[in-house]
Design a protein around this motif. Sequence first.
Motif, mmCIF file in Angstrom:
data_model
loop_
_atom_site.group_PDB
_atom_site.id
_atom_site.type_symbol
_atom_site.label_atom_id
_atom_site.label_comp_id
_atom_site.label_asym_id
_atom_site.label_seq_id
_atom_site.Cartn_x
_atom_site.Cartn_y
_atom_site.Cartn_z
ATOM 1 N N ALA A 134 -0.119 10.673 2.552
ATOM 2 C CA ALA A 134 -0.071 9.935 1.281
ATOM 3 C C ALA A 134 -1.463 9.760 0.700
ATOM 4 O O ALA A 134 -1.669 9.914 -0.508
ATOM 5 C CB ALA A 134 0.600 8.585 1.487
ATOM 6 N N TRP A 135 -2.454 9.446 1.551
ATOM 7 C CA TRP A 135 -3.828 9.308 1.062
ATOM 8 C C TRP A 135 -4.366 10.657 0.571
ATOM 9 O O TRP A 135 -5.034 10.725 -0.466
ATOM 10 C CB TRP A 135 -4.743 8.745 2.149
ATOM 11 C CG TRP A 135 -4.634 7.261 2.276
ATOM 12 C CD1 TRP A 135 -4.050 6.563 3.296
ATOM 13 C CD2 TRP A 135 -5.106 6.275 1.345
ATOM 14 N NE1 TRP A 135 -4.130 5.211 3.060
ATOM 15 C CE2 TRP A 135 -4.775 5.006 1.873
ATOM 16 C CE3 TRP A 135 -5.773 6.332 0.125
ATOM 17 C CZ2 TRP A 135 -5.099 3.815 1.210
ATOM 18 C CZ3 TRP A 135 -6.088 5.154 -0.530
ATOM 19 C CH2 TRP A 135 -5.751 3.917 0.009
ATOM 20 N N GLN A 136 -4.099 11.713 1.306
ATOM 21 C CA GLN A 136 -4.577 13.030 0.889
ATOM 22 C C GLN A 136 -3.998 13.408 -0.476
ATOM 23 O O GLN A 136 -4.715 13.915 -1.342
ATOM 24 C CB GLN A 136 -4.231 14.080 1.945
ATOM 25 C CG GLN A 136 -5.072 13.935 3.181
ATOM 26 C CD GLN A 136 -4.629 14.828 4.318
ATOM 27 O OE1 GLN A 136 -3.438 15.042 4.522
ATOM 28 N NE2 GLN A 136 -5.586 15.333 5.082
ATOM 29 N N THR A 137 -2.743 13.135 -0.683
ATOM 30 C CA THR A 137 -2.104 13.402 -1.969
ATOM 31 C C THR A 137 -2.723 12.533 -3.063
ATOM 32 O O THR A 137 -2.952 12.998 -4.181
ATOM 33 C CB THR A 137 -0.581 13.158 -1.878
ATOM 34 O OG1 THR A 137 -0.039 14.025 -0.875
ATOM 35 C CG2 THR A 137 0.100 13.414 -3.201
ATOM 36 N N ALA A 138 -3.015 11.281 -2.742
ATOM 37 C CA ALA A 138 -3.602 10.369 -3.724
ATOM 38 C C ALA A 138 -4.959 10.862 -4.218
ATOM 39 O O ALA A 138 -5.335 10.629 -5.370
ATOM 40 C CB ALA A 138 -3.740 8.971 -3.120
ATOM 41 N N PHE A 139 -5.688 11.558 -3.364
ATOM 42 C CA PHE A 139 -7.017 12.058 -3.728
ATOM 43 C C PHE A 139 -6.981 13.430 -4.402
ATOM 44 O O PHE A 139 -8.012 13.902 -4.886
ATOM 45 C CB PHE A 139 -7.919 12.121 -2.493
ATOM 46 C CG PHE A 139 -8.549 10.806 -2.152
ATOM 47 C CD1 PHE A 139 -9.638 10.338 -2.870
ATOM 48 C CD2 PHE A 139 -8.053 10.033 -1.117
ATOM 49 C CE1 PHE A 139 -10.224 9.122 -2.565
ATOM 50 C CE2 PHE A 139 -8.635 8.817 -0.800
ATOM 51 C CZ PHE A 139 -9.726 8.361 -1.524
ATOM 52 N N ALA A 170 -12.518 1.091 0.939
ATOM 53 C CA ALA A 170 -12.857 2.189 0.033
ATOM 54 C C ALA A 170 -13.638 3.270 0.770
ATOM 55 O O ALA A 170 -13.373 4.468 0.601
ATOM 56 C CB ALA A 170 -13.659 1.665 -1.153
ATOM 57 N N ALA A 171 -14.585 2.854 1.593
ATOM 58 C CA ALA A 171 -15.380 3.821 2.364
ATOM 59 C C ALA A 171 -14.495 4.596 3.337
ATOM 60 O O ALA A 171 -14.635 5.813 3.487
ATOM 61 C CB ALA A 171 -16.496 3.105 3.118
ATOM 62 N N ARG A 172 -13.573 3.903 3.965
ATOM 63 C CA ARG A 172 -12.682 4.568 4.915
ATOM 64 C C ARG A 172 -11.705 5.499 4.205
ATOM 65 O O ARG A 172 -11.382 6.576 4.701
ATOM 66 C CB ARG A 172 -11.942 3.530 5.751
ATOM 67 C CG ARG A 172 -12.897 2.768 6.672
ATOM 68 C CD ARG A 172 -12.199 1.753 7.538
ATOM 69 N NE ARG A 172 -11.258 2.414 8.429
ATOM 70 C CZ ARG A 172 -10.138 1.848 8.863
ATOM 71 N NH1 ARG A 172 -9.815 0.621 8.499
ATOM 72 N NH2 ARG A 172 -9.338 2.500 9.669
ATOM 73 N N ALA A 173 -11.243 5.102 3.030
ATOM 74 C CA ALA A 173 -10.312 5.940 2.272
ATOM 75 C C ALA A 173 -10.975 7.232 1.821
ATOM 76 O O ALA A 173 -10.323 8.282 1.742
ATOM 77 C CB ALA A 173 -9.781 5.175 1.060
ATOM 78 N N ALA A 174 -12.256 7.163 1.546
ATOM 79 C CA ALA A 174 -12.976 8.326 1.020
ATOM 80 C C ALA A 174 -12.955 9.517 1.962
ATOM 81 O O ALA A 174 -13.170 10.652 1.529
ATOM 82 C CB ALA A 174 -14.410 7.946 0.675
ATOM 83 N N MET A 183 0.830 -1.203 0.000
ATOM 84 C CA MET A 183 0.000 0.000 0.000
ATOM 85 C C MET A 183 0.867 1.257 0.000
ATOM 86 O O MET A 183 0.645 2.182 -0.797
ATOM 87 C CB MET A 183 -0.920 0.000 1.225
ATOM 88 C CG MET A 183 -1.824 1.216 1.324
ATOM 89 S SD MET A 183 -2.575 1.368 2.950
ATOM 90 C CE MET A 183 -1.161 1.901 3.928
ATOM 91 N N GLN A 184 1.852 1.302 0.869
ATOM 92 C CA GLN A 184 2.704 2.490 0.957
ATOM 93 C C GLN A 184 3.507 2.701 -0.322
ATOM 94 O O GLN A 184 3.681 3.833 -0.764
ATOM 95 C CB GLN A 184 3.628 2.386 2.170
ATOM 96 C CG GLN A 184 2.858 2.522 3.468
ATOM 97 C CD GLN A 184 3.688 2.222 4.701
ATOM 98 O OE1 GLN A 184 4.720 1.549 4.642
ATOM 99 N NE2 GLN A 184 3.229 2.717 5.839
ATOM 100 N N GLY A 185 3.956 1.619 -0.935
ATOM 101 C CA GLY A 185 4.672 1.736 -2.207
ATOM 102 C C GLY A 185 3.783 2.286 -3.303
ATOM 103 O O GLY A 185 4.193 3.157 -4.073
ATOM 104 N N LEU A 186 2.544 1.807 -3.362
ATOM 105 C CA LEU A 186 1.610 2.278 -4.388
ATOM 106 C C LEU A 186 1.168 3.716 -4.141
ATOM 107 O O LEU A 186 0.889 4.454 -5.090
ATOM 108 C CB LEU A 186 0.399 1.356 -4.470
ATOM 109 C CG LEU A 186 0.691 -0.051 -4.989
ATOM 110 C CD1 LEU A 186 -0.552 -0.918 -4.897
ATOM 111 C CD2 LEU A 186 1.233 -0.019 -6.408
#
Length: 144
Positions: free
Chosen positions: A80-85, A110-114, A47-50
């Motif tokens: 990292a998640w904020q940047t991904a979005f 997916a719901a949690r990532a949102a 996950m962190q690599g992606l």
Amino acid sequence: MRCSKVLASTALQQLATHKHAAAPGLALDFAQRLPAKADADLHTAVMQGLLTKPTTDNYGTLLAAAARAEDPFGKKNQAAWQTAFDDGTLISWLAQNGPTRKQASERIAAARAARWTPNSQTDPAATFLRGLLSQRDAMLVQAA
């Protein structure tokens, strides 16, 4: 075999930490070698690599890894998640593909990532969450 996977995951996490250009490709390669039931720390490395350079081609693998990772949406991975979005493609992909993922754990991830969706992308986020909530799955509703 376990030792080599731990070593590979450690190396992958180091590459991800330093945002090395090779991290996403190596993460995809490593993900293909991991069984679904591998330890959470190994999926965390994927996950962190992606997350170093997420693309539409690897969103499915990213979501699967997040569903199996250790604390995937915790403070350590928040930026990292904020940047991904940021560019809107991830939430659009989730809106289209998230509700139909076969594994409930991936729909929950997916719901949690949102939650990291920026305010500028509330429309696709709302569409995505409506799609999840329409499934009336208690675990999904709680995650959303």
